[in-house]
Design an enzyme around this catalytic site. Structure first.
Site, PDB file in Angstrom:
ATOM      1  N   GLY A  30      35.554   6.743  24.074  1.00  0.00           N
ATOM      2  CA  GLY A  30      35.121   6.767  25.470  1.00  0.00           C
ATOM      3  C   GLY A  30      33.783   6.105  25.743  1.00  0.00           C
ATOM      4  CB  THR A  31      31.678   3.430  24.193  1.00  0.00           C
ATOM      5  OG1 THR A  31      32.592   2.351  24.062  1.00  0.00           O
ATOM      6  CG2 THR A  31      31.516   4.152  22.862  1.00  0.00           C
ATOM      7  CG  ASN A  32      34.853   0.371  27.626  1.00  0.00           C
ATOM      8  OD1 ASN A  32      34.164  -0.513  28.115  1.00  0.00           O
ATOM      9  ND2 ASN A  32      35.505   0.221  26.480  1.00  0.00           N
ATOM     10  CB  ILE A 111      53.203   1.879  27.596  1.00  0.00           C
ATOM     11  CG1 ILE A 111      52.979   1.137  26.271  1.00  0.00           C
ATOM     12  CG2 ILE A 111      53.732   0.959  28.690  1.00  0.00           C
ATOM     13  CD1 ILE A 111      52.145  -0.104  26.365  1.00  0.00           C
ATOM     14  CG  LEU A 112      49.605   4.031  32.782  1.00  0.00           C
ATOM     15  CD1 LEU A 112      48.878   3.611  34.053  1.00  0.00           C
ATOM     16  CD2 LEU A 112      49.671   5.542  32.683  1.00  0.00           C
ATOM     17  CG  ASN A 126      44.079  -2.291  29.983  1.00  0.00           C
ATOM     18  OD1 ASN A 126      43.713  -1.227  29.487  1.00  0.00           O
ATOM     19  ND2 ASN A 126      44.491  -3.314  29.238  1.00  0.00           N
ATOM     20  CG  HIS A 128      43.148  -6.598  25.641  1.00  0.00           C
ATOM     21  ND1 HIS A 128      43.965  -5.718  24.947  1.00  0.00           N
ATOM     22  CD2 HIS A 128      43.113  -7.740  24.908  1.00  0.00           C
ATOM     23  CE1 HIS A 128      44.418  -6.317  23.871  1.00  0.00           C
ATOM     24  NE2 HIS A 128      43.916  -7.546  23.812  1.00  0.00           N
TER      25      HIS A 128
HETATM   26  C1  GAR Z   1      37.911  -0.708  23.592  1.00  0.00           C
HETATM   27  O1  GAR Z   1      37.528  -1.749  22.736  1.00  0.00           O
HETATM   28  C2  GAR Z   1      39.032  -1.165  24.492  1.00  0.00           C
HETATM   29  O2  GAR Z   1      38.934  -2.485  24.903  1.00  0.00           O
HETATM   30  C3  GAR Z   1      40.218  -0.982  23.582  1.00  0.00           C
HETATM   31  O3  GAR Z   1      39.974   0.240  22.942  1.00  0.00           O
HETATM   32  C4  GAR Z   1      38.557   0.437  22.810  1.00  0.00           C
HETATM   33  C5  GAR Z   1      38.192   1.776  23.362  1.00  0.00           C
HETATM   34  O4  GAR Z   1      36.835   2.039  23.152  1.00  0.00           O
HETATM   35  N1  GAR Z   1      41.453  -0.985  24.310  1.00  0.00           N
HETATM   36  C6  GAR Z   1      42.561  -1.574  23.854  1.00  0.00           C
HETATM   37  O5  GAR Z   1      42.640  -2.093  22.772  1.00  0.00           O
HETATM   38  C7  GAR Z   1      43.748  -1.502  24.803  1.00  0.00           C
HETATM   39  N2  GAR Z   1      44.660  -2.561  24.511  1.00  0.00           N
HETATM   40  P1  GAR Z   1      36.108   3.246  23.887  1.00  0.00           P
HETATM   41  O6  GAR Z   1      37.005   4.467  23.717  1.00  0.00           O
HETATM   42  O7  GAR Z   1      34.829   3.380  23.151  1.00  0.00           O
HETATM   43  O8  GAR Z   1      35.936   2.879  25.330  1.00  0.00           O
END
Ligand code: GAR
Length: 216
Positions: A30-32, A111-112, A126, A128
């Site tokens: 969950g850093t995003n 996948i939703l 989303n 990526h």
């Molecule tokens: C992120 O790098 C995001 O782009 C990726 O998972 C990570 C989650 O990091 N998502 C995918 O690969 C989806 N296809 P986070 O939990 O620290 O936000």
């Protein structure tokens, strides 16, 4: 006796009601999500609040981030709802109860269902961790993406935020940021560099979606 904060409460709540409600869907660290929480706090995102976090995994650290920031969070995954239709109904119900306007998939590794995507068309985005159309689609997620970039010998990678449609990673691109691949990079060092870009463009993309929403 009434104090100032009580007297000003109706005003504050009417401001809150005019804000859009964002749901952030996660599966891991969950850093995003944290980048969005921080952006709302600092005012880098205005006109919206994070009203709900939905995780596909009960033990995702993003759930702790939500709790620490007083954000409602619920785990709706295969563990709680093994049946796909019941899982979809649970997600849809949670989104409706929280009056969600915009959904952000931020490291959401499921996948939703198509019905949900249609319901929130142009309101789901989303993030990526590659420069779409490279290294995306079914099977490309998380560390696998960075491993693929290194295996291909690419000299640059990056991050993409896009609208979600019914295909995987194929919706209209909102914003991308490039990052270099350095000599000696492994998947972890590349992931860390891309993640910094992700945090920047996710905030920018959410602001664009809020602006589009306001103008529609
Ligand atoms: C992120 O790098 C995001 O782009 C990726 O998972 C990570 C989650 O990091 N998502 C995918 O690969 C989806 N296809 P986070 O939990 O620290 O936000």
């Amino acid at each position: 006796m009434l104090n100032d904060s009580v007297l000003s409460a109706p005003c504050v709540s009417s401001v809150n009601e005019s804000r859009l409600n964002i749901a952030v869907m996660i599966s891991g660290g969950g850093t995003n999500l944290q980048a969005l929480i921080d952006a709302v706090k600092t005012g880098a995102i205005q006109g919206a609040r994070i009203a709900l976090v939905i995780s596909s995994k009960q033990d995702a650290y993003g759930m702790t981030r939500a709790a620490e920031n007083g954000i409602a969070a619920v785990s709706i995954g295969k563990a709680e709802f093994p049946d796909a239709a019941e899982r979809e109904a649970a997600i849809s119900g949670a989104l409706q109860r929280a009056k969600i306007d915009i959904i952000v998939l931020a490291g959401y590794m499921s996948i939703l269902p198509p019905g949900l995507i249609r319901e929130y068309e142009w309101r789901i985005i989303n993030i990526h961790p590659s420069l779409i159309p490279k290294h995306c689609g079914m099977g490309f997620y998380g560390k696998r993406v960075h491993t693929a970039v290194l295996a291909a010998g690419d000299r640059e990678s990056g991050a993409t935020v896009h609208y979600v449609d019914e295909e995987v990673d194929s919706g209209q691109i909102i914003i991308q940021e490039r990052v270099p691949v350095m000599d000696g990079d492994d998947a972890d060092s590349l992931a860390a560099r891309v993640l910094e870009a992700e945090h920047r463009i996710l905030v920018a993309a959410v602001n664009k979606v809020i602006a589009a929403f306001a103008g529609s």
